[in-house]
Design a protein around this motif. Structure first.
Motif, PDB file in Angstrom:
ATOM      1  N   GLY A 132       0.793  -1.224   0.000  1.00 60.98           N
ATOM      2  CA  GLY A 132       0.000   0.000   0.000  1.00 60.98           C
ATOM      3  C   GLY A 132       0.821   1.267   0.000  1.00 60.98           C
ATOM      4  O   GLY A 132       0.261   2.363   0.096  1.00 60.98           O
ATOM      5  N   ASP A 133       2.149   1.134  -0.097  1.00 64.83           N
ATOM      6  CA  ASP A 133       3.053   2.286  -0.066  1.00 64.83           C
ATOM      7  C   ASP A 133       2.729   3.183   1.131  1.00 64.83           C
ATOM      8  O   ASP A 133       2.594   2.670   2.239  1.00 64.83           O
ATOM      9  CB  ASP A 133       3.010   3.049  -1.390  1.00 64.83           C
ATOM     10  N   SER A 134       2.559   4.485   0.938  1.00 65.58           N
ATOM     11  CA  SER A 134       2.337   5.403   2.066  1.00 65.58           C
ATOM     12  C   SER A 134       0.967   5.199   2.723  1.00 65.58           C
ATOM     13  O   SER A 134       0.773   5.581   3.873  1.00 65.58           O
ATOM     14  CB  SER A 134       2.500   6.852   1.614  1.00 65.58           C
ATOM     15  N   THR A 135       0.028   4.577   2.026  1.00 62.60           N
ATOM     16  CA  THR A 135      -1.299   4.321   2.604  1.00 62.60           C
ATOM     17  C   THR A 135      -1.232   3.224   3.657  1.00 62.60           C
ATOM     18  O   THR A 135      -1.935   3.262   4.657  1.00 62.60           O
ATOM     19  CB  THR A 135      -2.300   3.915   1.495  1.00 62.60           C
ATOM     20  N   GLY A 136      -0.373   2.227   3.431  1.00 68.00           N
ATOM     21  CA  GLY A 136      -0.263   1.102   4.354  1.00 68.00           C
ATOM     22  C   GLY A 136      -1.390   0.105   4.154  1.00 68.00           C
ATOM     23  O   GLY A 136      -2.033   0.055   3.109  1.00 68.00           O
ATOM     24  N   TRP A 137      -1.625  -0.707   5.171  1.00 68.71           N
ATOM     25  CA  TRP A 137      -2.616  -1.784   5.153  1.00 68.71           C
ATOM     26  C   TRP A 137      -3.848  -1.286   5.905  1.00 68.71           C
ATOM     27  O   TRP A 137      -3.856  -1.253   7.132  1.00 68.71           O
ATOM     28  CB  TRP A 137      -2.005  -3.021   5.797  1.00 68.71           C
ATOM     29  N   THR A 138      -4.885  -0.888   5.163  1.00 61.82           N
ATOM     30  CA  THR A 138      -6.041  -0.239   5.781  1.00 61.82           C
ATOM     31  C   THR A 138      -7.277  -0.386   4.905  1.00 61.82           C
ATOM     32  O   THR A 138      -7.185  -0.784   3.743  1.00 61.82           O
ATOM     33  CB  THR A 138      -5.740   1.258   6.020  1.00 61.82           C
ATOM     34  N   THR A 139      -8.418  -0.044   5.458  1.00 60.61           N
ATOM     35  CA  THR A 139      -9.664   0.018   4.686  1.00 60.61           C
ATOM     36  C   THR A 139     -10.010   1.463   4.349  1.00 60.61           C
ATOM     37  O   THR A 139     -10.915   1.710   3.556  1.00 60.61           O
ATOM     38  CB  THR A 139     -10.843  -0.600   5.471  1.00 60.61           C
ATOM     39  N   LEU A 140      -9.304   2.409   4.945  1.00 60.99           N
ATOM     40  CA  LEU A 140      -9.594   3.821   4.707  1.00 60.99           C
ATOM     41  C   LEU A 140      -9.163   4.237   3.309  1.00 60.99           C
ATOM     42  O   LEU A 140      -8.091   3.862   2.842  1.00 60.99           O
ATOM     43  CB  LEU A 140      -8.888   4.691   5.747  1.00 60.99           C
ATOM     44  N   GLY A 141     -10.000   4.999   2.648  1.00 64.52           N
ATOM     45  CA  GLY A 141      -9.655   5.548   1.345  1.00 64.52           C
ATOM     46  C   GLY A 141      -9.842   4.608   0.167  1.00 64.52           C
ATOM     47  O   GLY A 141      -9.481   4.948  -0.943  1.00 64.52           O
ATOM     48  N   ASN A 142     -10.391   3.426   0.379  1.00 61.58           N
ATOM     49  CA  ASN A 142     -10.632   2.470  -0.718  1.00 61.58           C
ATOM     50  C   ASN A 142      -9.391   2.249  -1.576  1.00 61.58           C
ATOM     51  O   ASN A 142      -9.447   2.321  -2.802  1.00 61.58           O
ATOM     52  CB  ASN A 142     -11.809   2.932  -1.583  1.00 61.58           C
ATOM     53  N   PHE A 143      -8.266   1.989  -0.945  1.00 60.71           N
ATOM     54  CA  PHE A 143      -7.018   1.751  -1.672  1.00 60.71           C
ATOM     55  C   PHE A 143      -7.142   0.480  -2.508  1.00 60.71           C
ATOM     56  O   PHE A 143      -7.687  -0.521  -2.056  1.00 60.71           O
ATOM     57  CB  PHE A 143      -5.843   1.624  -0.690  1.00 60.71           C
ATOM     58  N   ASN A 144      -6.607   0.496  -3.739  1.00 59.63           N
ATOM     59  CA  ASN A 144      -6.691  -0.639  -4.642  1.00 59.63           C
ATOM     60  C   ASN A 144      -5.402  -1.467  -4.541  1.00 59.63           C
ATOM     61  O   ASN A 144      -4.413  -1.186  -5.218  1.00 59.63           O
ATOM     62  CB  ASN A 144      -6.924  -0.161  -6.082  1.00 59.63           C
ATOM     63  N   TYR A 145      -5.415  -2.498  -3.687  1.00 57.30           N
ATOM     64  CA  TYR A 145      -4.238  -3.341  -3.490  1.00 57.30           C
ATOM     65  C   TYR A 145      -3.941  -4.202  -4.714  1.00 57.30           C
ATOM     66  O   TYR A 145      -2.786  -4.528  -4.981  1.00 57.30           O
ATOM     67  CB  TYR A 145      -4.395  -4.205  -2.236  1.00 57.30           C
TER      68      TYR A 145
END
Length: 175
Positions: free
Chosen positions: A23-36
């Motif tokens: 997730g780079d700077s986002t990390g491992w999270t559900t916040l922000g709907n990151f596209n892993y």
């Protein structure tokens, strides 16, 4: 003999290992709907690379699972569960490595990643390794069985690449 080849290949691979923060700077999270899925597809994973899951351990975890469990977000029998909030995992085999957060609803909302180490992938030498000059043997040097061949970082990288390639050939014919 084959275990020795595997050990040499892993040692060679880890010498040039990359570290990837999931997730780079986002990390491992559900916040922000990151596209892993998109994140992993943009990476070039190799044997010996390290993936790091950084997250708030009060709200998340990491489960390593099978492909079927990954697709179904099934948390009942993971291969491994990590809970430190800063989990480093070394990629020691080729193929797909499936991970998701086991907190109810998190996997379904997209907190899952498929890390793929391609079958015949080997890390190419870096530009600095290729630019490293090879020192030729001179008459002042005592003769050796490899006269005219000088050790260099490029030689080591090429040897490691050959070992990994030969290991892949051996193991692909066994399976």
């Amino acid at each position: 003999m084959s275990w020795l080849l595997v050990a040499v290949a892993l040692a060679a691979a880890s010498a040039s290992a990359e570290v990837y923060k999931v997730g780079d700077s986002t990390g491992w999270t559900t916040l922000g709907n990151f596209n892993y899925k998109q994140w992993a597809a943009a990476k070039n994973f190799r044997l010996g690379d390290i993936i790091v899951f950084e997250y708030n351990a009060q709200f998340h975890n990491v489960m390593q699972v099978t492909h079927a469990e990954y697709r179904a977000c099934n948390t009942t029998s993971p291969k491994a569960t990590y809970t430190t909030g800063n989990d480093s995992i070394t990629l020691t085999r080729r193929g797909h490595h499936y991970y998701f957060c086991g907190v109810p609803g998190h996997c379904q909302s997209g907190q899952k990643v498929d890390i793929n180490v391609p079958r015949l992938a080997v890390r190419a030498p870096s530009p600095s390794e290729l630019a490293s000059p090879m020192v030729p043997a001179t008459p002042a040097n005592p003769p050796s069985t490899n006269a005219g061949v000088a050790a260099s970082p490029t030689t080591g990288v090429l040897l490691a690449t050959m070992v990994l390639f030969l290991g892949d050939l051996l193991f692909s014919h066994r399976s």
